[in-house]
Design an enzyme around this catalytic site. Structure first.
Site, PDB file in Angstrom:
ATOM      1  N   ASP A  17       0.832  -1.198   0.000  1.00  0.00           N
ATOM      2  CA  ASP A  17       0.000   0.000   0.000  1.00  0.00           C
ATOM      3  C   ASP A  17       0.872   1.255   0.000  1.00  0.00           C
ATOM      4  O   ASP A  17       1.940   1.271   0.622  1.00  0.00           O
ATOM      5  CB  ASP A  17      -0.891  -0.013   1.254  1.00  0.00           C
ATOM      6  CG  ASP A  17      -2.041   0.971   1.157  1.00  0.00           C
ATOM      7  OD1 ASP A  17      -2.310   1.494   0.056  1.00  0.00           O
ATOM      8  OD2 ASP A  17      -2.682   1.217   2.196  1.00  0.00           O
ATOM      9  N   ASN A  19       1.443   3.420  -3.033  1.00  0.00           N
ATOM     10  CA  ASN A  19       1.988   3.921  -4.300  1.00  0.00           C
ATOM     11  C   ASN A  19       1.459   5.307  -4.642  1.00  0.00           C
ATOM     12  O   ASN A  19       2.215   6.200  -5.041  1.00  0.00           O
ATOM     13  CB  ASN A  19       1.647   2.965  -5.444  1.00  0.00           C
ATOM     14  CG  ASN A  19       2.372   1.643  -5.348  1.00  0.00           C
ATOM     15  OD1 ASN A  19       3.287   1.482  -4.555  1.00  0.00           O
ATOM     16  ND2 ASN A  19       1.944   0.682  -6.154  1.00  0.00           N
ATOM     17  N   GLY A  20       0.148   5.487  -4.494  1.00  0.00           N
ATOM     18  CA  GLY A  20      -0.459   6.766  -4.828  1.00  0.00           C
ATOM     19  C   GLY A  20       0.014   7.884  -3.925  1.00  0.00           C
ATOM     20  O   GLY A  20       0.308   8.998  -4.383  1.00  0.00           O
ATOM     21  N   ASN A  65     -10.374  -3.386  -6.828  1.00  0.00           N
ATOM     22  CA  ASN A  65      -9.565  -2.453  -7.624  1.00  0.00           C
ATOM     23  C   ASN A  65     -10.176  -2.135  -8.982  1.00  0.00           C
ATOM     24  O   ASN A  65      -9.792  -1.153  -9.628  1.00  0.00           O
ATOM     25  CB  ASN A  65      -8.147  -3.002  -7.831  1.00  0.00           C
ATOM     26  CG  ASN A  65      -7.281  -2.878  -6.598  1.00  0.00           C
ATOM     27  OD1 ASN A  65      -6.287  -3.587  -6.460  1.00  0.00           O
ATOM     28  ND2 ASN A  65      -7.642  -1.995  -5.669  1.00  0.00           N
ATOM     29  N   TRP A  66     -11.147  -2.941  -9.431  1.00  0.00           N
ATOM     30  CA  TRP A  66     -11.826  -2.632 -10.694  1.00  0.00           C
ATOM     31  C   TRP A  66     -12.569  -1.305 -10.614  1.00  0.00           C
ATOM     32  O   TRP A  66     -12.904  -0.714 -11.650  1.00  0.00           O
ATOM     33  CB  TRP A  66     -12.818  -3.744 -11.049  1.00  0.00           C
ATOM     34  CG  TRP A  66     -12.181  -5.055 -11.391  1.00  0.00           C
ATOM     35  CD1 TRP A  66     -12.182  -6.191 -10.632  1.00  0.00           C
ATOM     36  CD2 TRP A  66     -11.457  -5.369 -12.585  1.00  0.00           C
ATOM     37  NE1 TRP A  66     -11.501  -7.194 -11.272  1.00  0.00           N
ATOM     38  CE2 TRP A  66     -11.050  -6.729 -12.478  1.00  0.00           C
ATOM     39  CE3 TRP A  66     -11.115  -4.641 -13.733  1.00  0.00           C
ATOM     40  CZ2 TRP A  66     -10.318  -7.362 -13.483  1.00  0.00           C
ATOM     41  CZ3 TRP A  66     -10.382  -5.282 -14.722  1.00  0.00           C
ATOM     42  CH2 TRP A  66      -9.991  -6.617 -14.599  1.00  0.00           C
ATOM     43  N   LEU A 184      -7.087  -5.166   7.064  1.00  0.00           N
ATOM     44  CA  LEU A 184      -6.717  -6.282   6.200  1.00  0.00           C
ATOM     45  C   LEU A 184      -7.250  -6.145   4.773  1.00  0.00           C
ATOM     46  O   LEU A 184      -6.756  -6.830   3.868  1.00  0.00           O
ATOM     47  CB  LEU A 184      -7.201  -7.601   6.801  1.00  0.00           C
ATOM     48  CG  LEU A 184      -6.564  -7.978   8.138  1.00  0.00           C
ATOM     49  CD1 LEU A 184      -7.072  -9.339   8.601  1.00  0.00           C
ATOM     50  CD2 LEU A 184      -5.050  -8.000   8.030  1.00  0.00           C
ATOM     51  N   SER A 185      -8.241  -5.315   4.583  1.00  0.00           N
ATOM     52  CA  SER A 185      -8.752  -5.024   3.234  1.00  0.00           C
ATOM     53  C   SER A 185      -9.068  -6.294   2.443  1.00  0.00           C
ATOM     54  O   SER A 185      -8.695  -6.431   1.283  1.00  0.00           O
ATOM     55  CB  SER A 185      -7.750  -4.147   2.466  1.00  0.00           C
ATOM     56  OG  SER A 185      -7.640  -2.878   3.082  1.00  0.00           O
TER      57      SER A 185
END
Length: 229
Positions: A17, A19-20, A65-66, A184-185
């Site tokens: 987690d 990157n953005g 993530n879609w 935990l997503s």
């Protein structure tokens, strides 16, 4: 079960987690953050192999993530293809076995073909298993496993576990999440029942093999009780 002092992790999973946020802090496009995230994957996989981890599971693309913008999803798919094409030779020669968990067949045919070719090429390798979660959601995995287990007979923890995507991997020892988020997503919910967890503020593009080594050293200090005293 009584307490057990573990000295070595066999299976580590990472929620990659940040990157953005890494890109935003530097006033760069998110795509650059994802590119740097792939570089971190490369470093960590090499480190896992050198540290002789049996299995490393990475959360690369979730079922949720879609919902991201189409352009970002396309960028992620392109990065994944480039990563496989550029690093497959190294992984194959180093004995790394590639495994995919999740419904990767939902991707476009060229991605599916590339992934299956990579898995086939490394299937006989006996070094570290790199399990990449693609179009993966733990609730979906558990539902699929329960359906398969029910078709064969009674559903028990053992029969359900045998149908999970990770059934051929060692039990999960340590789950790491980068970027400071503490959840935990929908990742390895069943497998993480008694795993140790480590949450770090390090953003994924900055994560290195040294961070992984430090996490493994921290793991050796944990006393795993499995519900015992």
């Amino acid at each position: 079960m009584g307490k057990d002092v573990s000295t070595r992790a066999r299976h580590v999973a990472i929620i990659m987690d940040g990157n953005g946020r890494w890109a935003k802090k530097r006033h760069l496009p998110r795509a650059i953050g994802h590119q740097r995230g792939v570089e971190a994957v490369r470093r960590v996989v090499r480190g896992a192999r050198e540290m002789e981890l049996e299995a490393l599971t990475l959360y690369a693309f979730s079922t949720e993530n879609w919902r991201r913008p189409e352009e970002e999803v396309s960028d992620l798919m392109s990065l994944m293809k480039r990563f496989i094409l550029s690093d497959l030779d190294e992984f194959a020669e180093a004995g790394v076995r590639l495994k995919i968990i999740g419904d990767y067949k939902a991707f476009k045919p060229d991605v599916v073909e590339l992934v299956e070719g990579a898995m086939s090429r490394t299937a006989g390798n006996t070094g570290t298993t790199l399990a990449v979660a693609l179009n993966y959601g733990s609730q979906d995995e558990i539902a699929r496993a329960a359906t398969k287990a029910a078709a064969k007979g009674a559903i028990t923890p053992e029969t359900l576990s045998a149908e999970l995507d990770t059934a051929d991997l060692p039990p999960l020892d340590l789950l790491i999440r980068t970027s400071g988020e503490v959840r935990l997503s929908n990742f390895l919910l069943w497998q993480a029942a008694y795993a140790e967890m480590l949450f770090t503020d390090v953003l994924w593009p900055d994560f290195t093999a040294d961070h992984l080594r430090d996490a493994l050293e921290t793991f050796t200090t944990r006393e795993r009780r499995y519900g015992g005293r």
